[in-house]
Design an enzyme around this catalytic site. Sequence first.
Site, PDB file in Angstrom:
ATOM      1  CG  ASP A   9      36.086 -15.464 -66.635  1.00 53.64           C
ATOM      2  OD1 ASP A   9      35.714 -14.605 -67.295  1.00 53.64           O
ATOM      3  OD2 ASP A   9      36.705 -16.686 -67.098  1.00 53.64           O
ATOM      4  CE  LYS A  70      33.884 -10.084 -70.773  1.00 52.15           C
ATOM      5  NZ  LYS A  70      34.621 -11.334 -70.508  1.00 52.15           N
ATOM      6  CD  GLU A 147      38.381 -11.570 -69.651  1.00 50.83           C
ATOM      7  OE1 GLU A 147      38.720 -11.875 -70.729  1.00 50.83           O
ATOM      8  OE2 GLU A 147      37.198 -11.319 -69.453  1.00 50.83           O
ATOM      9  CG  ASP A 169      40.816 -15.827 -73.179  1.00 48.45           C
ATOM     10  OD1 ASP A 169      40.079 -17.025 -73.706  1.00 48.45           O
ATOM     11  OD2 ASP A 169      40.663 -15.104 -72.306  1.00 48.45           O
TER      12      ASP A 169
END
Length: 579
Positions: A9, A70, A147, A169
């Site tokens: 991840d 990211k 994800e 999330d």
Amino acid sequence: MSEKIIGIDLGTTNSEVALSIEGKIEIVVIDGHEQLPSVVGLSENGTLLIGTPAKNQYALYPERTIRSVKRAMGSDQRFTLGDNEYSPQEISAMILRRLKEAAEARLGEPVSKAVITVPAFFSDAQRQATRDAGAIAGLEVVRIINEPTAAALTYEGIQQGEKTVLVYDLGGGTFDVSVVQIEGEHVEVVASHGNNHLGGDDFDQKIVDHLVAHLSAQHGVDPTTSLQAMARIQRAAEAAKIALSDAPYTRIEEEHLLTQEGTPIHLSLELNRHDYEEMIEPFVTETLEAVHIALKEAGLTVSDLDEVLLVGGTTRTPIIARQLEEILRIQPRSELNPDLCVAAGAAIQAAVIAGEQATGVLVDITPYTFGINALDYAEGMIYPYVFSPLIRKNSVIPTTKSEVFYTAYDNQTTVEINVYQGESRDALQNTKIGSFLIEGLSKAPEGNPIICTFSLDLDGILHVAAQEKISGKEKSITISNAIARFDEAQMDAAKLRIDRMFAEEGEIISPEQEHNREVVQAKALLEKARSLLDSSEGDNREDLIDQIETLEDALAGEDEQVLLEAIGEISDLLYYLES
Ligand code: AMP
């Protein structure tokens, strides 16, 4: 044996690597932690820092520290470290290398393949950049998975049947909510909505602003001019936020934070959960709106959802699960570590690709809710036995949770704490497993806060404490076997029943086996009888006490017939009391 494929991840704030070992999913520990901060930096003497050391220097040397790379994946943004410029892929590759090395150290063999997760909304360019980062780090990315898909895999495993799952999330810097449809092995994200600039960091910032305002009002100082002071305030704010997930108050203490004309300034401030929740309310509301948007995009309504899964460290903030439950009418699942379940899902997928057997992740959770009774409104009337849960069913254990309760009248010097186990809103419908008095409280007006803390450990031992906030006066009890007490008895009884059925089919049982079964049955009955003592009165209670003593004596003795009779009598009494 085929080569091990690892699951990664690669997060905005933190990254994790997981792998399957003998069919079990394991998160790899790096520098003593299961999470590696996704931060890269150069130290003063030019060495490369990855993870915690880089994170620690960020506040002081932002110019040589890179966070949240990211967000730049797939763009042509460049990052400067020392004299060189790097692409987002290269910076991500540094983090991936660190994860790869940790996995290799765990396995004791080289690793060259990985499954990496990305947000559902990532474009092709962003996915390609992630593959490239893997290649630079020496990892062939055998698959990129979404994800929310990974989180669903961790919770649901590879299974038969159909399910519609909402994955909420909320991490450190990003938020997304996805609707995931599971049909057997086919897991698909059908809609996703979010804000990739919303997360726990914004929650921290609210506390930072509050502390800066306090310092200015209280001491007339402006800490924002000192990087060092701001770094400490930042860290203290995050720690306070995390503390407030489990407790109603927290105290923020930073000694010698600044000096003003030679005098040291100390920061000392209490923050309560209620005020903190008000600060973050707009963020939470925004996420709930996103839930409705994602459902609408998927062409679904609330009633179509089978499960709600919580992912990302920030979902430990209790107001989030509370509000989701209110709007969705489903208790969100959070029994798997929300920081780690995406990496675990990547590892499950990796194991499947490698042709290994992979089971889900096993965690210890409590099968019951534990709480106390409180005076509150129930169906429009004040009722003294409203059940107030502290540790909810399916919470990961060990866990500690505190809540604040208030005295009901002026000068109330005694409070009775009754501890219940169960799921009913009416405490009296639940099972009372202990009680105690906290006496000698200060003579204060009604509303005197009493902090109640429940700690439940892996052995099912529940420690309950009550503390008067203003004086610190505390009283506590320990209830052993809080989890197992009924389960075991039920389990033993079930075992006995099943054994009997098999025995009736013609199996021959030795007298010794028969005796052992009776002992098991007697112990289960004793447990049950003792648990009913608290709720029984008068003759019933006397009878129970008598029967318990008789059965205890019979168990200690040698006479089989006496034992059988005692079992029969107590069974009859329990049957009568329960019907
Ligand atoms: P993630 O990127 O999923 O690891 O999430 C990291 C974020 O979760 C950071 O903002 C943390 O401060 C936050 N976080 C971690 N633990 C807690 C907690 N117990 N309560 C609230 N936020 C937390």
